[in-house]
Design a protein around this motif. Sequence first.
Motif, PDB file in Angstrom:
ATOM      1  N   ASN A 144       0.904  -1.396   0.109  1.00 61.77           N
ATOM      2  CA  ASN A 144      -0.590   0.001  -0.245  1.00 61.77           C
ATOM      3  C   ASN A 144       0.795   1.217  -0.069  1.00 61.77           C
ATOM      4  OD1 ASN A 144       0.776  -0.101   3.257  1.00 61.77           O
ATOM      5  ND2 ASN A 144      -0.581   1.234   3.917  1.00 61.77           N
ATOM      6  N   ASP A 145       0.454   2.713   0.176  1.00 61.32           N
ATOM      7  CA  ASP A 145       0.879   3.907  -0.455  1.00 61.32           C
ATOM      8  C   ASP A 145       1.955   4.048   1.061  1.00 61.32           C
ATOM      9  OD1 ASP A 145       0.433   3.384  -3.067  1.00 61.32           O
ATOM     10  OD2 ASP A 145      -1.164   5.469  -2.068  1.00 61.32           O
ATOM     11  N   VAL A 146       2.564   3.736   1.688  1.00 57.28           N
ATOM     12  CA  VAL A 146       3.336   4.351   2.484  1.00 57.28           C
ATOM     13  C   VAL A 146       4.196   5.692   2.628  1.00 57.28           C
ATOM     14  CG1 VAL A 146       5.547   3.348   4.440  1.00 57.28           C
ATOM     15  CG2 VAL A 146       4.232   1.628   3.256  1.00 57.28           C
ATOM     16  N   PRO A 147       4.048   6.709   3.332  1.00 59.59           N
ATOM     17  CA  PRO A 147       4.282   8.487   3.164  1.00 59.59           C
ATOM     18  C   PRO A 147       5.516   8.397   4.680  1.00 59.59           C
ATOM     19  CG  PRO A 147       2.141   8.310   4.165  1.00 59.59           C
ATOM     20  CD  PRO A 147       2.297   6.397   3.379  1.00 59.59           C
ATOM     21  N   ASP A 148       5.903   9.349   4.608  1.00 58.65           N
ATOM     22  CA  ASP A 148       6.194   9.485   5.960  1.00 58.65           C
ATOM     23  C   ASP A 148       5.712   8.857   7.065  1.00 58.65           C
ATOM     24  OD1 ASP A 148       9.219   9.488   5.008  1.00 58.65           O
ATOM     25  OD2 ASP A 148       8.820  11.414   4.898  1.00 58.65           O
ATOM     26  N   GLU A 149       4.507   9.314   7.132  1.00 65.10           N
ATOM     27  CA  GLU A 149       3.416   9.360   8.535  1.00 65.10           C
ATOM     28  C   GLU A 149       3.087   8.180   8.402  1.00 65.10           C
ATOM     29  OE1 GLU A 149       3.563  12.906   7.098  1.00 65.10           O
ATOM     30  OE2 GLU A 149       2.619  11.262   5.681  1.00 65.10           O
ATOM     31  N   LEU A 150       3.680   6.494   7.899  1.00 66.01           N
ATOM     32  CA  LEU A 150       2.781   4.799   8.019  1.00 66.01           C
ATOM     33  C   LEU A 150       4.698   4.355   7.733  1.00 66.01           C
ATOM     34  CD1 LEU A 150       0.363   4.885   5.197  1.00 66.01           C
ATOM     35  CD2 LEU A 150       0.388   4.424   7.692  1.00 66.01           C
ATOM     36  N   GLY A 151       5.690   4.481   8.533  1.00 67.67           N
ATOM     37  CA  GLY A 151       6.608   4.403   8.683  1.00 67.67           C
ATOM     38  C   GLY A 151       7.926   3.829   8.218  1.00 67.67           C
ATOM     39  N   PRO A 152       7.985   4.069   7.662  1.00 64.89           N
ATOM     40  CA  PRO A 152       8.928   3.631   6.082  1.00 64.89           C
ATOM     41  C   PRO A 152      10.289   3.969   6.189  1.00 64.89           C
ATOM     42  CG  PRO A 152       8.516   5.985   5.483  1.00 64.89           C
ATOM     43  CD  PRO A 152       8.070   5.795   6.456  1.00 64.89           C
ATOM     44  N   HIS A 154      14.357   4.324   6.891  1.00 66.81           N
ATOM     45  CA  HIS A 154      15.446   4.808   6.439  1.00 66.81           C
ATOM     46  C   HIS A 154      16.211   4.509   6.081  1.00 66.81           C
ATOM     47  CE1 HIS A 154      13.352   8.591   8.588  1.00 66.81           C
ATOM     48  NE2 HIS A 154      11.834   8.303   7.665  1.00 66.81           N
ATOM     49  N   LEU A 155      17.105   4.967   5.823  1.00 64.67           N
ATOM     50  CA  LEU A 155      18.880   3.579   5.125  1.00 64.67           C
ATOM     51  C   LEU A 155      19.635   5.107   4.686  1.00 64.67           C
ATOM     52  CD1 LEU A 155      16.394   3.397   3.090  1.00 64.67           C
ATOM     53  CD2 LEU A 155      17.609   1.153   3.111  1.00 64.67           C
ATOM     54  N   VAL A 156      20.865   4.589   5.151  1.00 66.35           N
ATOM     55  CA  VAL A 156      21.673   5.214   5.333  1.00 66.35           C
ATOM     56  C   VAL A 156      23.513   4.977   4.772  1.00 66.35           C
ATOM     57  CG1 VAL A 156      23.859   6.264   6.731  1.00 66.35           C
ATOM     58  CG2 VAL A 156      21.708   5.913   7.697  1.00 66.35           C
ATOM     59  N   SER A 157      23.404   5.595   3.312  1.00 70.68           N
ATOM     60  CA  SER A 157      24.243   5.440   2.371  1.00 70.68           C
ATOM     61  C   SER A 157      25.292   4.781   2.566  1.00 70.68           C
ATOM     62  CB  SER A 157      24.458   6.727   1.646  1.00 70.68           C
ATOM     63  OG  SER A 157      25.846   6.300   0.385  1.00 70.68           O
ATOM     64  N   ARG A 158      26.250   3.806   1.465  1.00 75.18           N
ATOM     65  CA  ARG A 158      27.359   3.234   2.698  1.00 75.18           C
ATOM     66  C   ARG A 158      28.522   4.638   2.041  1.00 75.18           C
ATOM     67  NH1 ARG A 158      28.276   0.573  -1.851  1.00 75.18           N
ATOM     68  NH2 ARG A 158      27.587  -1.606  -0.572  1.00 75.18           N
ATOM     69  N   GLU A 194      20.041  10.106   7.193  1.00 74.49           N
ATOM     70  CA  GLU A 194      18.905   9.321   6.755  1.00 74.49           C
ATOM     71  C   GLU A 194      19.193   9.393   5.118  1.00 74.49           C
ATOM     72  OE1 GLU A 194      18.037   6.735  10.690  1.00 74.49           O
ATOM     73  OE2 GLU A 194      16.275   8.718  10.340  1.00 74.49           O
ATOM     74  N   VAL A 195      18.198   8.517   5.100  1.00 78.31           N
ATOM     75  CA  VAL A 195      17.126   8.929   3.238  1.00 78.31           C
ATOM     76  C   VAL A 195      16.040   7.807   3.883  1.00 78.31           C
ATOM     77  CG1 VAL A 195      16.425   8.417   1.118  1.00 78.31           C
ATOM     78  CG2 VAL A 195      19.254   9.220   1.937  1.00 78.31           C
ATOM     79  N   SER A 196      14.826   8.626   3.538  1.00 77.62           N
ATOM     80  CA  SER A 196      13.650   8.222   3.924  1.00 77.62           C
ATOM     81  C   SER A 196      12.643   6.575   2.753  1.00 77.62           C
ATOM     82  CB  SER A 196      12.641   9.179   4.028  1.00 77.62           C
ATOM     83  OG  SER A 196      11.053   8.143   4.166  1.00 77.62           O
ATOM     84  N   GLY A 197      12.525   5.536   3.078  1.00 77.59           N
ATOM     85  CA  GLY A 197      12.220   4.997   1.747  1.00 77.59           C
ATOM     86  C   GLY A 197      11.006   5.385   1.474  1.00 77.59           C
ATOM     87  N   ALA A 198      10.069   6.025   1.665  1.00 75.74           N
ATOM     88  CA  ALA A 198       8.674   6.117   1.592  1.00 75.74           C
ATOM     89  C   ALA A 198       8.780   6.375   0.266  1.00 75.74           C
ATOM     90  CB  ALA A 198       8.112   7.607   1.854  1.00 75.74           C
ATOM     91  N   GLY A 199       6.859   5.530  -0.627  1.00 77.85           N
ATOM     92  CA  GLY A 199       7.059   5.779  -1.826  1.00 77.85           C
ATOM     93  C   GLY A 199       5.000   5.537  -2.206  1.00 77.85           C
ATOM     94  N   PRO A 200       4.951   4.922  -3.329  1.00 73.96           N
ATOM     95  CA  PRO A 200       4.145   4.803  -3.280  1.00 73.96           C
ATOM     96  C   PRO A 200       3.631   3.200  -3.088  1.00 73.96           C
ATOM     97  CG  PRO A 200       4.429   5.575  -5.151  1.00 73.96           C
ATOM     98  CD  PRO A 200       5.597   5.964  -4.123  1.00 73.96           C
ATOM     99  N   ALA A 201       2.610   2.198  -3.454  1.00 78.97           N
ATOM    100  CA  ALA A 201       2.173   1.297  -3.055  1.00 78.97           C
ATOM    101  C   ALA A 201       3.218   0.412  -4.559  1.00 78.97           C
ATOM    102  CB  ALA A 201       0.720   0.642  -3.295  1.00 78.97           C
TER     103      ALA A 201
END
Length: 308
Positions: A144-152, A154-158, A194-201
Motif C-alpha cells: 500500500n502507499d507508505v508516506p512518511d506518516e506510515l513508517g517507511p 530509513h537508510l544510510v548510504s555506504r 538518513e534517507v526516507s524510503g517513503a513511496g507509493p504501493a
Amino acid sequence: MDLKDAAQAWQTDGFVILPGFLPAEELTSAVRELDLLFPSADGFHDGTDPRHARFIGDEFAGIDTFPFASAEISLVALNRRILALAKALLEEDDVHLYGAEAWAKYTGACDYDQALHRDYLNHTVLVPSTTPGCQQVEMFVFLNDVPDELGPPHLVSRKHTADLPAVPNWLLRPGQQGTDRFTAEADPQLYEAEVSGAGPAGTVIAFEPGTFHRGTQLSAPRGARYSMHLCFRPAGLQWGQRVGWAAKSFTSEWVEFVSRATPQQLQTVGFPQPGHRYWTPETLAGMALRYPRLDLSPWRPASQATQL
C-alpha cells in the motif's frame, strides 16, 4: 530508473529506492487477499477483527512467513520484475530466495522506531562482502502507499558507513549506551544522513544486509502499513542463510504456491533447472504424486515428452 542504473546506485550506496516498481495491476490480486493474513485498518483500530490483539506490544508480531495463506501474495514475492531486479543487482542468473515475509504494522500497536542497524547477523554466518558473486540482497516491497506518516524504513548510504567495522552492529542514538559488544552510541551525523524510503504501493527498496537502516514510527491516525521483506542470494552462496523451505513444503499453502508457480519461480526455492540430472523417470513419478496439480512437462526430457 532502469536495472542498470539501479545496480549502480545499489553498488554505490548499498541500497536503491524504486518508487512504484511493481505496477498497480500486478498487485491487485494480492492486495485483495490481504485480509487472509491481516486485519484491515478499521478492523484493527476498531477492535472488530479478533486477530487485532496479536499485533499489540511487539513490532515483529505482524510478520507472516512464506508460503502465505494467500497464494497471490506468495507469487508477488517472486514476481518477474522482482526476480529481474535480484539478478541484476547480484549479477547472477541463478538466484535463490532465502527468506520471505509479509508484514503488517498499525499506528499505536507498538513502538516501531528502531536504532540504526545492519541485518547481517541473522542473514549470514560470515560478514557482508562487496565482492561480486559474494553479495546478498534484501528488498522491502510496499503493498500500500507508505508516506512518511506510515513508517517507511530509513537508510544510510555506504558513503557514510564504509569505514565502520563489522562490530558493533546496532548504533544507538547519541546519549544512549550499548549493553553488549554489538551495540554502541552512534555518530550523530549518521542519523542526520538518513534517507526516507517513503513511496507509493509497488515501491521496492533493495539493500544489502550490510547497509545501515532502521524502521520508523507510524503516526498517521488509524494507519496501517502492509509490506513484504524478501531476501535473495546467488544459488552457490551457501553462507547466506535464513530459512529452509523444506520445513514448510508439506503445507497446503506450499502445495498451492507450487501448483501455480513458474519453473523460474520454483528454481528460486530450490527446484533444479530443467535438464538437471536430478530429473529422472523415478523423480518425475514421485513429483507427480507429491504435487498432483504441477505441470511437470518443463522438467521432462524431450524424449520422454515425445513419448507422452
